[in-house]
Write a protein that holds these residues in place. Structure first.
Motif, PDB file in Angstrom:
ATOM      1  N   UNK A  28       0.831  -1.196   0.000  1.00  0.00           N
ATOM      2  CA  UNK A  28       0.000   0.000   0.000  1.00  0.00           C
ATOM      3  C   UNK A  28       0.868   1.251   0.000  1.00  0.00           C
ATOM      4  N   UNK A  29       0.296   2.355  -0.437  1.00  0.00           N
ATOM      5  CA  UNK A  29       0.940   3.659  -0.309  1.00  0.00           C
ATOM      6  C   UNK A  29       1.040   3.933   1.196  1.00  0.00           C
ATOM      7  N   UNK A  30       2.097   4.530   1.608  1.00  0.00           N
ATOM      8  CA  UNK A  30       2.239   4.889   3.017  1.00  0.00           C
ATOM      9  C   UNK A  30       3.054   3.891   3.818  1.00  0.00           C
ATOM     10  N   UNK A  31       3.281   2.711   3.288  1.00  0.00           N
ATOM     11  CA  UNK A  31       4.157   1.790   4.000  1.00  0.00           C
ATOM     12  C   UNK A  31       5.591   2.282   3.830  1.00  0.00           C
ATOM     13  N   UNK A  32       6.492   1.750   4.600  1.00  0.00           N
ATOM     14  CA  UNK A  32       7.890   2.180   4.511  1.00  0.00           C
ATOM     15  C   UNK A  32       8.438   1.902   3.116  1.00  0.00           C
ATOM     16  N   UNK A  33       9.117   2.889   2.557  1.00  0.00           N
ATOM     17  CA  UNK A  33       9.712   2.731   1.225  1.00  0.00           C
ATOM     18  C   UNK A  33       8.714   3.005   0.118  1.00  0.00           C
ATOM     19  N   UNK A  34       9.200   2.988  -1.098  1.00  0.00           N
ATOM     20  CA  UNK A  34       8.376   3.231  -2.279  1.00  0.00           C
ATOM     21  C   UNK A  34       7.715   1.913  -2.703  1.00  0.00           C
ATOM     22  N   UNK A  35       6.401   1.858  -2.610  1.00  0.00           N
ATOM     23  CA  UNK A  35       5.672   0.629  -2.956  1.00  0.00           C
ATOM     24  C   UNK A  35       5.930   0.213  -4.399  1.00  0.00           C
ATOM     25  N   UNK A  36       6.149   1.166  -5.304  1.00  0.00           N
ATOM     26  CA  UNK A  36       6.401   0.818  -6.713  1.00  0.00           C
ATOM     27  C   UNK A  36       7.697   0.023  -6.858  1.00  0.00           C
ATOM     28  N   UNK A  37       8.742   0.448  -6.174  1.00  0.00           N
ATOM     29  CA  UNK A  37      10.003  -0.293  -6.289  1.00  0.00           C
ATOM     30  C   UNK A  37       9.866  -1.686  -5.677  1.00  0.00           C
ATOM     31  N   UNK A  38       9.014  -1.835  -4.670  1.00  0.00           N
ATOM     32  CA  UNK A  38       8.811  -3.156  -4.054  1.00  0.00           C
ATOM     33  C   UNK A  38       8.123  -4.135  -5.000  1.00  0.00           C
ATOM     34  N   UNK A  39       7.356  -3.627  -5.970  1.00  0.00           N
ATOM     35  CA  UNK A  39       6.703  -4.513  -6.943  1.00  0.00           C
ATOM     36  C   UNK A  39       7.396  -4.448  -8.310  1.00  0.00           C
ATOM     37  N   UNK A  40       8.609  -3.879  -8.318  1.00  0.00           N
ATOM     38  CA  UNK A  40       9.445  -3.800  -9.524  1.00  0.00           C
ATOM     39  C   UNK A  40       8.834  -2.969 -10.647  1.00  0.00           C
ATOM     40  N   UNK A  41       8.174  -1.877 -10.282  1.00  0.00           N
ATOM     41  CA  UNK A  41       7.666  -0.939 -11.283  1.00  0.00           C
ATOM     42  C   UNK A  41       8.420   0.377 -11.122  1.00  0.00           C
ATOM     43  N   UNK A  42       8.840   1.002 -12.226  1.00  0.00           N
ATOM     44  CA  UNK A  42       9.500   2.300 -12.107  1.00  0.00           C
ATOM     45  C   UNK A  42       8.508   3.379 -11.707  1.00  0.00           C
ATOM     46  N   UNK A  43       9.018   4.432 -11.079  1.00  0.00           N
ATOM     47  CA  UNK A  43       8.176   5.560 -10.723  1.00  0.00           C
ATOM     48  C   UNK A  43       7.863   5.614  -9.241  1.00  0.00           C
ATOM     49  N   UNK A  44       6.921   6.470  -8.925  1.00  0.00           N
ATOM     50  CA  UNK A  44       6.526   6.729  -7.546  1.00  0.00           C
ATOM     51  C   UNK A  44       5.053   6.425  -7.378  1.00  0.00           C
ATOM     52  N   UNK A  45       4.707   5.848  -6.247  1.00  0.00           N
ATOM     53  CA  UNK A  45       3.314   5.503  -5.945  1.00  0.00           C
ATOM     54  C   UNK A  45       2.450   6.760  -5.889  1.00  0.00           C
ATOM     55  N   UNK A  46       1.226   6.655  -6.387  1.00  0.00           N
ATOM     56  CA  UNK A  46       0.322   7.806  -6.413  1.00  0.00           C
ATOM     57  C   UNK A  46      -1.118   7.344  -6.598  1.00  0.00           C
ATOM     58  N   UNK A  47      -2.010   8.244  -6.289  1.00  0.00           N
ATOM     59  CA  UNK A  47      -3.431   8.044  -6.591  1.00  0.00           C
ATOM     60  C   UNK A  47      -3.752   8.934  -7.784  1.00  0.00           C
ATOM     61  N   UNK A  48      -4.603   8.467  -8.651  1.00  0.00           N
ATOM     62  CA  UNK A  48      -4.948   9.230  -9.850  1.00  0.00           C
ATOM     63  C   UNK A  48      -5.951  10.332  -9.531  1.00  0.00           C
ATOM     64  N   UNK A  49      -5.848  11.448 -10.244  1.00  0.00           N
ATOM     65  CA  UNK A  49      -6.828  12.521 -10.062  1.00  0.00           C
ATOM     66  C   UNK A  49      -8.183  12.136 -10.660  1.00  0.00           C
ATOM     67  N   UNK A  50      -9.234  12.711 -10.099  1.00  0.00           N
ATOM     68  CA  UNK A  50     -10.594  12.475 -10.603  1.00  0.00           C
ATOM     69  C   UNK A  50     -10.644  12.783 -12.096  1.00  0.00           C
ATOM     70  N   UNK A  51     -11.420  12.001 -12.809  1.00  0.00           N
ATOM     71  CA  UNK A  51     -11.588  12.192 -14.244  1.00  0.00           C
ATOM     72  C   UNK A  51     -10.654  11.342 -15.086  1.00  0.00           C
ATOM     73  N   UNK A  52      -9.619  10.759 -14.471  1.00  0.00           N
ATOM     74  CA  UNK A  52      -8.690   9.926 -15.231  1.00  0.00           C
ATOM     75  C   UNK A  52      -9.040   8.449 -15.113  1.00  0.00           C
ATOM     76  N   UNK A  53     -10.014   8.109 -14.251  1.00  0.00           N
ATOM     77  CA  UNK A  53     -10.387   6.705 -14.038  1.00  0.00           C
ATOM     78  C   UNK A  53     -11.836   6.612 -13.558  1.00  0.00           C
TER      79      UNK A  53
END
Length: 169
Positions: free
Chosen positions: A28-53
């Motif tokens: 989840x977002x908010x756990x220690x470290x960058x959740x994206x790197x823990x699942x081997x995805x480049x970038x930074x964890x984020x929530x999408x803005x309204x209207x994009x999903x």
């Protein structure tokens, strides 16, 4: 005498979607470290803005990238596992019917949380324009001009008639 029964190891999670990889546990977002790197995805964890999903309790449809960013992947958590969707497996937007791994009913678990991994567009690979060298296979002609300057006296001949008068001696 007590006899202990053998316990079966839990079955690995099933993604239920050929575009996803199922992983047991929580992320989840908010756990220690960058959740994206823990699942081997480049970038930074984020929530999408309204209207994009759009999303309901089971499925997520992603329609657009946030301005200035690209989505490198999506993580959808539900039940005892989560699905990792790499953007390279999803093709062009929109990405439809993303969901959590399957539960014992054979259907996707209800989504507890989800997030995307974002990368700034400036972080993408920069490509230099190609350098082109052209070699001529045709013969080349060079014209040379030479100017000569004389340092000797020159004689000028006049075309006008001249009169010479001589005096007697």
């Amino acid at each position: 005498m007590l006899v202990a029964g053998a316990q079966a190891a839990p079955a690995p999670p099933q993604s239920g979607d050929s575009r996803a990889t199922a992983v047991a546990g929580n992320i989840d977002i908010g756990q220690a470290g960058n959740a994206c790197s823990k699942v081997n995805l480049p970038g930074t964890e984020a929530r999408l803005p309204a209207g994009t999903y759009t999303a309901d309790s089971t499925y997520i449809d992603i329609k657009a990238h946030p301005s200035g960013y690209v989505i490198t992947g999506v993580v959808v958590k539900g039940g005892p596992a989560y699905n990792v969707y790499a953007a390279t497996n999803l093709g062009s937007l929109p990405w439809l019917d993303l969901h959590a791994p399957l539960v014992s009913s054979g259907k996707p678990a209800e989504i507890s949380h989800w997030f995307v991994c974002l990368k700034k567009k400036d972080d993408t690979t920069t490509t230099k324009p190609p350098t082109t060298t052209t070699k001529s296979t045709y013969p080349t002609t060079t014209k040379s001009t030479t100017t000569t300057k004389s340092t000797y006296p020159t004689t000028t001949k006049s075309t006008y008639p001249t009169t010479t008068t001589s005096k007697p001696y």
